[in-house]
Design an enzyme around this catalytic site. Sequence first.
Site, PDB file in Angstrom:
ATOM      1  N   ASP A   1       0.878  -1.155   0.000  1.00  0.00           N
ATOM      2  CA  ASP A   1       0.000   0.000   0.000  1.00  0.00           C
ATOM      3  C   ASP A   1       0.931   1.225   0.000  1.00  0.00           C
ATOM      4  O   ASP A   1       2.129   1.122   0.316  1.00  0.00           O
ATOM      5  CB  ASP A   1      -0.929  -0.005   1.222  1.00  0.00           C
ATOM      6  CG  ASP A   1      -2.127   0.914   1.001  1.00  0.00           C
ATOM      7  OD1 ASP A   1      -2.079   1.748   0.078  1.00  0.00           O
ATOM      8  OD2 ASP A   1      -3.109   0.810   1.756  1.00  0.00           O
TER       9      ASP A   1
HETATM   10  C1  BGC Z   1      -4.954   3.327   0.180  1.00  0.00           C
HETATM   11  C2  BGC Z   1      -5.047   2.302  -0.924  1.00  0.00           C
HETATM   12  C3  BGC Z   1      -4.922   2.984  -2.263  1.00  0.00           C
HETATM   13  C4  BGC Z   1      -3.615   3.754  -2.287  1.00  0.00           C
HETATM   14  C5  BGC Z   1      -3.350   4.435  -3.608  1.00  0.00           C
HETATM   15  C6  BGC Z   1      -3.758   4.261   0.032  1.00  0.00           C
HETATM   16  O1  BGC Z   1      -3.875   5.356   0.876  1.00  0.00           O
HETATM   17  O2  BGC Z   1      -4.903   2.671   1.422  1.00  0.00           O
HETATM   18  O3  BGC Z   1      -6.246   1.584  -0.838  1.00  0.00           O
HETATM   19  O4  BGC Z   1      -5.001   2.044  -3.296  1.00  0.00           O
HETATM   20  O5  BGC Z   1      -3.656   4.752  -1.278  1.00  0.00           O
HETATM   21  O6  BGC Z   1      -4.147   5.543  -3.780  1.00  0.00           O
END
Ligand code: BGC
Length: 785
Positions: free
Chosen positions: A292
């Site tokens: 993530d």
């Molecule tokens: C989130 C993810 C997301 C990623 C990219 C993170 O803050 O937890 O679910 O895919 O950002 O935007």
Amino acid sequence: MFCSGMCLNFQNSTKIILNTHEKTIYISRHIFLLISALRPASPQLGKNSVQEVLNAMTLEEKVDLLVGAGMPGFGGPTVGQTENLVPGAAGTTKAIPRLGIPAIVLADGPAGIRISPTRQNDTQTFYATAFPIATLIASSWNLELAENIGKAMGKEALEYGADVLLAPALNLHRHPLNGRNFEYYSEDPIISGKMTAAAVNGIQSNGVGTSIKHFAANNQESLRSKNDVRIKNRTLRELYLKGFEIAVKESSPWTVMSSYNKINGTYTSESRELLTTVLRDEWKFDGIVMTDWFGGTNIVKQVHAGNDLLMPGIKPQKDAILQNVKDGKLDVKDVDVNVRRILDLILKTPRFKKYPYSNKPDLKAHALIAREAAAEGMILLKNEKLTLPISSETKIAAFGVTSYDFISGGTGSGDVNEAYIISLMDGLSAFSVERKLAEKYSVYVGDYKEKNKPDPNNPMAAFLNKPRMPELELSESEIGEYAKSTDMAIITIGRNSGEFEDRKTTNDFYLSDEEQNLISKVAKAYHSKGKKVVVILNVGGVIETASWKEKPDAILLAWQAGQEGGNSVADILSGKVGPSGKLTMSFPNDLKDVASNNNFPIDIELNFQEMMGGGPPNSAQEPRKNLEFTTYEEDLHVGYRDYITNKKQVSFPFGFGLSYTSFDFRNSKISGDSKVGFTLKVTVKNTGKAKGKEIVQIYRSNLNKDPDRELISFGKTKELAPGEVQILTFKINSEDFSIFDESINAWVTKAGNYHLLIGKSVSDIILTENVEIKEKFERRVIARF
Ligand code: BGC
């Protein structure tokens, strides 16, 4: 001497980085061209084998591929944002043109592709369809519907130039107040896993990838990037890994996103046990794992764990990998394994295949899919004396600020930049609506929004949830006037939430005083005139309903239904669509009934720095309960597993939902045996006067009664006309009865007699079948946590 390293034109000289010594020398352009002509051509991805391409890569190039292309302007765990290739997508990998390796684009998210709707120096717009939130999709209990939405979402991703959609998300609704529950499907792992598999199959049918997330046990937002989930192996296996296991086995997602949190002391992105032993050795996952955004801390451990791609990618990560390889602390073989997998992924992508994306997905067709799906996932919680449906002549007074400012979806990375939102008022245009009241609300809502615009200087403002708009104060006499001039009142209650923060108790889970007053006053005025009141819940998660649910005549749980929400509500109100959604989570009477309530961050306010994942390192202060660590003391007692086993009353049980018609379950028949598997057939008859669809839920009853009842299968009929019958068939096998035995690290079904409970909800069991498991079933696993 060959330029097998990076070559850059530099006016009249050319900068060459040699492969072996990584030294930089400058030579004349002519000599460079001569050398280039003499040296053998570099292998090209797609033309040469992955192994040949890998062999030709410098260490620097390999590391370039493991670390994403970066995210300018942000410095902490945050929602992804890139300006490369597809502006507003979450991120990209790096291209290595010398070897024919393109950069690929990764874009959020679970309710549709999130990209910037406008671009500099471009008059074209790039709006995407806001589909209903995952919780609503699951509430349809219709896997075909989940797949069809997936197909449309995937098509949109493809036509906007994305290669991987960062969706679906399937963390469990462990506690009603998790800020991101709206992105997730259910408190039950079977529904979550099946819905995910259907969505992945739909999205990937377009030739774009998915990233199922967040692997695993990411069940709170508060301090999510430091939180250590302390959990037993059995609970982890049966609840928090189960959905992912189903999804991997039934749909082969191209990628998995590891989560921010730790499990029993180890960051998931650093856990070889989780990412290699469980995911690849046990479940045979053959795609890549990405972090993530900014997840994890120890790069060496991440690479070794099999967390192939570090997103969004920052320079210190690259430097750290290079240094650790040079120092012998990270085996280049680990790097190679991950690079090979990333190359395999790139080979599959539209960008590698040079797909000529149009930037013009069929938004009209997709809006229709969103509208139909949203109506099917809405849940009728109450409908006294057939309050609904209503005829188009009914004159409606719409109360509540949310009637005029419908919420299409949650905030953060799960948000979508849609072209429009159909509010309840837009949807109600087919009915006769009280205009004076509408005018008053519209002015109030407009003024409030004008005065409470997001701070343009805060880049995160667009991604954060805004405070709830206070209700418009209306006097009793004014409401009395509307009760005279209209036939029915609708009151919409709205809630929103999103990343970084969990929901709060006051004015969120519990209705605010103004909302309670509004419901009381409107119900009193309308009931005194023999007229009905309908409450519409435009929410992303569970709220308290026990204290006020007696007041209105009908309650429609509309969820956050995407950009067509108002139309979908109108379709249900008019009876054009018969409601057929059911709850995939329980609505408790109160938060104190939730078994994990003492082990969840209730009403904890964090400062902005901590919300974004910063703040003092863990060692600088005593780890705080429910922040630095959360103990899953409730074990398996999540949602209905607890309420049923401990006989706790709930406001609305798991699996519950009403219809405009009625159904009978009859003639259940079981055949087969535990060796070949069982086949269960259930006959469903529409015994009412309206058309409708019904859901059949199959629960197992455990031998030791703890938990007492667990969902193992479900099915939904087609739309049945009054009197029409359909037989639904379910395949059930010994493993469906297994529990995870920690002492031998295996899934085990003991021989014996089990019950299959066939129900309309977890607490409305209509038929029971007996099943005899003749031989013990056992499936050993490798990893332990
Ligand atoms: C989130 C993810 C997301 C990623 C990219 C993170 O803050 O937890 O679910 O895919 O950002 O935007």
